[in-house]
Design an enzyme around this catalytic site. Sequence first.
Site, PDB file in Angstrom:
ATOM      1  N   LYS A  62       0.854  -1.187   0.000  1.00  0.00           N
ATOM      2  CA  LYS A  62       0.000   0.000   0.000  1.00  0.00           C
ATOM      3  C   LYS A  62       0.890   1.236   0.000  1.00  0.00           C
ATOM      4  O   LYS A  62       1.964   1.205   0.600  1.00  0.00           O
ATOM      5  CB  LYS A  62      -0.911   0.014   1.237  1.00  0.00           C
ATOM      6  CG  LYS A  62      -1.742  -1.243   1.436  1.00  0.00           C
ATOM      7  CD  LYS A  62      -2.925  -1.297   0.497  1.00  0.00           C
ATOM      8  CE  LYS A  62      -3.631  -2.664   0.635  1.00  0.00           C
ATOM      9  NZ  LYS A  62      -4.772  -2.848  -0.233  1.00  0.00           N
ATOM     10  N   LYS A  84       2.526  -8.976  -1.773  1.00  0.00           N
ATOM     11  CA  LYS A  84       1.658  -9.159  -2.930  1.00  0.00           C
ATOM     12  C   LYS A  84       1.421  -7.852  -3.659  1.00  0.00           C
ATOM     13  O   LYS A  84       1.217  -6.817  -3.039  1.00  0.00           O
ATOM     14  CB  LYS A  84       0.326  -9.721  -2.410  1.00  0.00           C
ATOM     15  CG  LYS A  84      -0.815  -9.691  -3.375  1.00  0.00           C
ATOM     16  CD  LYS A  84      -2.086 -10.229  -2.728  1.00  0.00           C
ATOM     17  CE  LYS A  84      -3.261 -10.026  -3.651  1.00  0.00           C
ATOM     18  NZ  LYS A  84      -3.607  -8.610  -3.798  1.00  0.00           N
ATOM     19  N   ASP A 144      -1.162  -5.603  -5.829  1.00  0.00           N
ATOM     20  CA  ASP A 144      -2.619  -5.567  -5.789  1.00  0.00           C
ATOM     21  C   ASP A 144      -3.184  -5.857  -7.175  1.00  0.00           C
ATOM     22  O   ASP A 144      -2.453  -5.927  -8.153  1.00  0.00           O
ATOM     23  CB  ASP A 144      -3.135  -4.246  -5.209  1.00  0.00           C
ATOM     24  CG  ASP A 144      -4.280  -4.513  -4.227  1.00  0.00           C
ATOM     25  OD1 ASP A 144      -4.973  -5.539  -4.394  1.00  0.00           O
ATOM     26  OD2 ASP A 144      -4.487  -3.720  -3.304  1.00  0.00           O
ATOM     27  N   GLU A 145      -4.499  -6.028  -7.230  1.00  0.00           N
ATOM     28  CA  GLU A 145      -5.100  -6.515  -8.473  1.00  0.00           C
ATOM     29  C   GLU A 145      -4.920  -5.536  -9.620  1.00  0.00           C
ATOM     30  O   GLU A 145      -4.836  -5.938 -10.777  1.00  0.00           O
ATOM     31  CB  GLU A 145      -6.587  -6.837  -8.255  1.00  0.00           C
ATOM     32  CG  GLU A 145      -7.524  -5.638  -8.101  1.00  0.00           C
ATOM     33  CD  GLU A 145      -7.489  -5.017  -6.715  1.00  0.00           C
ATOM     34  OE1 GLU A 145      -6.669  -5.452  -5.889  1.00  0.00           O
ATOM     35  OE2 GLU A 145      -8.276  -4.084  -6.475  1.00  0.00           O
ATOM     36  N   HIS A 190      -6.229 -13.380  -7.740  1.00  0.00           N
ATOM     37  CA  HIS A 190      -7.037 -12.373  -7.041  1.00  0.00           C
ATOM     38  C   HIS A 190      -8.417 -12.370  -7.678  1.00  0.00           C
ATOM     39  O   HIS A 190      -8.529 -12.335  -8.898  1.00  0.00           O
ATOM     40  CB  HIS A 190      -6.372 -11.000  -7.165  1.00  0.00           C
ATOM     41  CG  HIS A 190      -7.058  -9.940  -6.356  1.00  0.00           C
ATOM     42  ND1 HIS A 190      -8.323  -9.499  -6.653  1.00  0.00           N
ATOM     43  CD2 HIS A 190      -6.669  -9.256  -5.260  1.00  0.00           C
ATOM     44  CE1 HIS A 190      -8.679  -8.572  -5.768  1.00  0.00           C
ATOM     45  NE2 HIS A 190      -7.701  -8.415  -4.915  1.00  0.00           N
ATOM     46  N   LYS A 226     -13.178  -6.674   6.141  1.00  0.00           N
ATOM     47  CA  LYS A 226     -14.011  -5.592   5.634  1.00  0.00           C
ATOM     48  C   LYS A 226     -14.922  -5.993   4.482  1.00  0.00           C
ATOM     49  O   LYS A 226     -15.793  -5.238   4.092  1.00  0.00           O
ATOM     50  CB  LYS A 226     -13.123  -4.417   5.204  1.00  0.00           C
ATOM     51  CG  LYS A 226     -12.299  -4.689   3.951  1.00  0.00           C
ATOM     52  CD  LYS A 226     -11.450  -3.484   3.525  1.00  0.00           C
ATOM     53  CE  LYS A 226     -10.627  -3.835   2.299  1.00  0.00           C
ATOM     54  NZ  LYS A 226      -9.750  -2.747   1.858  1.00  0.00           N
TER      55      LYS A 226
END
Lengths: 133, 482
Positions: free
Chosen positions: B174, B200, B202-203, B292, B332
Amino acid sequence: MRLTQGTFSFLPELTEAQIRAQVEYALAQGWAVSIEYTDDPHPRNTYWEMYGNPLFDLRDAAGIMQEITACRATFPGSYIKVNAFDSTRGWEAMRLSFLVNRPPQECEFVLERQEIDGRRLRYTTRREPARTR
Amino acid sequence: MGKMGEVSERYKSGVMPYAKMGYWEADYVPKDTDVLALFRITPQDGVDPIEAAAAVAGESSTATWTVVWTDRLTACENYRAKAYRVDPVPGQPGSYFAYIAYDLDLFEEGSIANLTASIIGNVFGFKPLKALRLEDMRIPVAYVKTFQGPATGIVVERERLDKFGRPLLGATVKPKLGLSGKNYGRVVYEALKGGLDFVKDDENINSQPFMHWRERFLYCMEAVNKAQAETGEVKGHYLNVTAATMEDMYERAELAKELGSCIVMIDLVIGYTAIQSMAKWARKHDMIVHLHRAGHSTYTRQKQHGVSFRVISKWMRLAGVDHIHAGTIVGKLEGDPNMVQGYYNILREQRNPVDLQRGVFFEQDWAGLRKVMPVASGGIHAGQMHQLIHYLGEDVVLQFGGGTIGHPMGIQAGATANRVALEAMILARNEGRDIWNEGPQILEAAARWCKPLQAALTTWKDVTFDYASTDTADFVATATAA
């Protein structure tokens, strides 16, 4: 460097009672316990030396603790791990593996970089100082 | 329909009910080799549920809206899907569960694209239905054996990584967009050195102006190798090879392989055929494939219409991925505990019994197909470790993105907090302690000697995402996440 292989390497060194509890857990699952040791814990060193065959028929935690104690007495300066092997169909693999002994001075690795074309690198992780076992 | 008179009547030009055309057989006994599907159908007002079920069977196999004489050139009864059971959905007036059987010869071997082109092809837009949802499927062993399945699988992945007896730990870098390659690799290095097994992409990290893919791959693999040498432990980073074309994806995957990465990543949005191609590539090159599930909630989340994620899980196990995001329960994103456990069982077990409470309608034999490692990601933190292990077990990748990178003492400390919490909880569980109830005390005890864990618990102790799930089982009152 603290070698962080094994299921519990981020915890303080396990006490005898804690090791025994994990052995009892493994036996209760029907797994076979084995003990392995090495002076070369390179992350790609798959085959540590076997301290005898896996203890398929030893279903008693006290007996396994004796084996661990004997292995430590024989190889006090080695890394020693306790494995639990699950032979049921679909697993047929290790299900638990944790360190029970470390040498007084832990090993170190260095990362060697070979520069090749296109900014690429070839990496080799090497034991420092190199040993053979 | 044996007699000539009846046959000629059946094939008179015109329109006739699907149920009468042979798509409804109340006494049909499914064959062991049939593909079975369970649809939740919501017919338009005035449409008979059995006729609606027959229409779904027809439209997902051989039928068109009118009678065609060319059926008589084929063994058409064999090719017709057969609705054989229609039950009202408990507590949902107007909706029905329709069971439909398809002969194995309707499908091409080893092709998710072909399977889905029938089962979810035209039929979801069929006007006589208000809504349609594919709830579950039974893939017969004869068909399962035509698929490669996971390139690596849980057992071999663990052997390659040399990590046993505990969930694996990951994190997504992030912010997901905007970092340069060099800064991005910094996050990877810190998180791996601090104790994670994987980091990882992200998508939506592919090859954008702020960071082109080669840049990312080179810096990430420097980070992976450096962290590996400093911990003596195998590490990895899921390099996302998702791209516009298969040629681009292969090119990226090849570089990942050349650089020594143990794993590549793809997104669900690349499509079933591309997923199968990458799974085959990965099997050939000894790589792990991380999937993902980007995009799935557009069709999995609503109960009345779409495709259940349990079906997507089955297709992806056949297609051959090694990791798939399958829900966290406590985090979440959407995920009723029973439903999520159903997906996990489908991904990890050798045989799934009927389990209505978890939404599993069919027994499924996976016939030696390897197991997929589920991934729990999205809004989870170290303070939930006991709940995560209780619900999800130990064969799972727990991904703490914000819960690692957002740690007040830094990324390494965040990673260490997660790893210590995890190992302490597994140790306690194996010792026979009741982690569901004693979890908070177990974490507090570890936090007394691990400052990073103490800081993590303090920072996130009140964070929960306790909302009602939209997708729940119909057969029991469901609990929401604790």
